[in-house]
Design a protein around this motif. Structure first.
Motif, PDB file in Angstrom:
ATOM      1  N   PHE A  81       0.810  -1.223   0.000  1.00 22.24           N
ATOM      2  CA  PHE A  81       0.000   0.000   0.000  1.00 22.24           C
ATOM      3  C   PHE A  81       0.843   1.274   0.000  1.00 22.24           C
ATOM      4  CE2 PHE A  81      -2.606  -3.121   2.457  1.00 22.24           C
ATOM      5  CZ  PHE A  81      -3.606  -3.292   1.521  1.00 22.24           C
ATOM      6  N   GLU A  82       2.147   1.140   0.169  1.00 28.60           N
ATOM      7  CA  GLU A  82       2.995   2.326   0.307  1.00 28.60           C
ATOM      8  C   GLU A  82       2.993   3.196  -0.951  1.00 28.60           C
ATOM      9  OE1 GLU A  82       6.346   1.432   3.658  1.00 28.60           O
ATOM     10  OE2 GLU A  82       6.925   1.035   1.600  1.00 28.60           O
ATOM     11  N   ASN A  83       3.127   4.492  -0.705  1.00 24.51           N
ATOM     12  CA  ASN A  83       3.286   5.467  -1.777  1.00 24.51           C
ATOM     13  C   ASN A  83       4.096   6.635  -1.205  1.00 24.51           C
ATOM     14  OD1 ASN A  83       1.461   7.409  -0.502  1.00 24.51           O
ATOM     15  ND2 ASN A  83      -0.212   6.100  -1.192  1.00 24.51           N
ATOM     16  N   GLU A  84       4.113   7.750  -1.892  1.00 26.63           N
ATOM     17  CA  GLU A  84       4.901   8.911  -1.437  1.00 26.63           C
ATOM     18  C   GLU A  84       4.499   9.400  -0.046  1.00 26.63           C
ATOM     19  OE1 GLU A  84       7.457  10.955  -2.757  1.00 26.63           O
ATOM     20  OE2 GLU A  84       7.759   9.173  -4.012  1.00 26.63           O
ATOM     21  N   THR A  85       3.217   9.254   0.299  1.00 25.42           N
ATOM     22  CA  THR A  85       2.718   9.814   1.558  1.00 25.42           C
ATOM     23  C   THR A  85       2.191   8.748   2.524  1.00 25.42           C
ATOM     24  OG1 THR A  85       0.559  10.219   0.537  1.00 25.42           O
ATOM     25  CG2 THR A  85       2.161  12.042   0.513  1.00 25.42           C
ATOM     26  N   LEU A  86       2.496   7.493   2.260  1.00 22.04           N
ATOM     27  CA  LEU A  86       2.104   6.396   3.142  1.00 22.04           C
ATOM     28  C   LEU A  86       3.270   5.424   3.258  1.00 22.04           C
ATOM     29  CD1 LEU A  86       0.054   4.747   4.819  1.00 22.04           C
ATOM     30  CD2 LEU A  86      -0.741   3.742   2.655  1.00 22.04           C
ATOM     31  N   LYS A  87       3.785   5.270   4.475  1.00 26.56           N
ATOM     32  CA  LYS A  87       4.912   4.375   4.741  1.00 26.56           C
ATOM     33  C   LYS A  87       4.580   3.491   5.925  1.00 26.56           C
ATOM     34  CE  LYS A  87       7.434   6.370   1.612  1.00 26.56           C
ATOM     35  NZ  LYS A  87       7.378   5.830   0.287  1.00 26.56           N
ATOM     36  N   PHE A  88       5.197   2.325   5.971  1.00 25.28           N
ATOM     37  CA  PHE A  88       5.034   1.388   7.077  1.00 25.28           C
ATOM     38  C   PHE A  88       6.404   0.948   7.576  1.00 25.28           C
ATOM     39  CE2 PHE A  88       1.068   0.940   4.730  1.00 25.28           C
ATOM     40  CZ  PHE A  88       0.126   0.985   5.760  1.00 25.28           C
ATOM     41  N   LYS A  89       6.542   0.850   8.910  1.00 29.16           N
ATOM     42  CA  LYS A  89       7.804   0.407   9.503  1.00 29.16           C
ATOM     43  C   LYS A  89       7.528  -0.471  10.713  1.00 29.16           C
ATOM     44  CE  LYS A  89      10.490   4.487   8.209  1.00 29.16           C
ATOM     45  NZ  LYS A  89      11.308   5.601   8.702  1.00 29.16           N
TER      46      LYS A  89
END
Length: 187
Positions: A81-89
């Motif tokens: 689902f990641e994009n320029e404004t959505l990250k997961f860690k």
């Protein structure tokens, strides 16, 4: 190792809870954002994001979102689902977020779907609150979702069997010392 450090990373957790209600999550987030009046493009951390349903929707409606979770499996699945404004860690909520995980302070931190209250030590709870306080902008929001004690007492279902695929999950719940104890047994 505590139970929550392994359970949320197992395939069985993901099988049991694969059918989470996205419409309910979207409705809840819409009401929350409207009530708090968080401006679009604000930076939000979804702390203990699990499968990312709240993170994804927050991003879809215009927010910059960082989803954090202890479960490597959940974060691995969320990467699609990641994009320029959505990250997961991957992150343990007891550890500092700023500046180690997030280089910037944020406008809101959300800890949703009863993702808090698993620690046996009050000091661990305090570490979470300290980490959240450090990453929030002045006048930022911390949204902590937790159970309503009286409602839980009145509606607790002591036992149930849920079948997912070919696995029967036997779920029992009880209240001990103001804690909800949930046992899940399966073969």
């Amino acid at each position: 190792m505590a139970w929550f450090e392994t359970w949320f990373n197992t395939p069985y957790y993901h099988i049991l809870y694969k059918d989470r209600n996205f419409e309910e999550a979207e409705s809840f987030i819409s009401l929350l954002i409207k009530d708090l009046q968080i401006p679009k493009h604000s930076k939000i951390i979804d702390l203990a994001c699990g499968k990312g349903r709240h993170s994804v929707f927050l991003n879809k409606i215009g927010f910059e979102v960082l989803g954090l979770d202890l479960s490597e499996e959940s974060i691995s699945q969320n990467k699609i689902f990641e994009n320029e404004t959505l990250k997961f860690k991957v992150h343990d909520m007891r550890d500092p977020i700023y500046p180690e995980i997030s280089k910037m302070k944020v406008d809101a931190v959300c800890n949703l779907f009863t993702s808090f209250g698993y620690f046996e030590s009050e000091d661990d709870d305090k570490k979470v609150f300290g980490s959240v306080a450090d990453v929030l902008e002045d006048n930022g929001f911390f949204v902590l979702d937790f159970l309503n004690e009286q409602w839980v007492k009145n509606t607790l279902v002591a036992g149930a069997v849920t079948t997912k695929g070919n696995i029967d999950f036997h779920i029992s719940k009880r209240i001990e010392d103001q804690h909800v104890i949930k046992d899940i047994v399966f073969k």
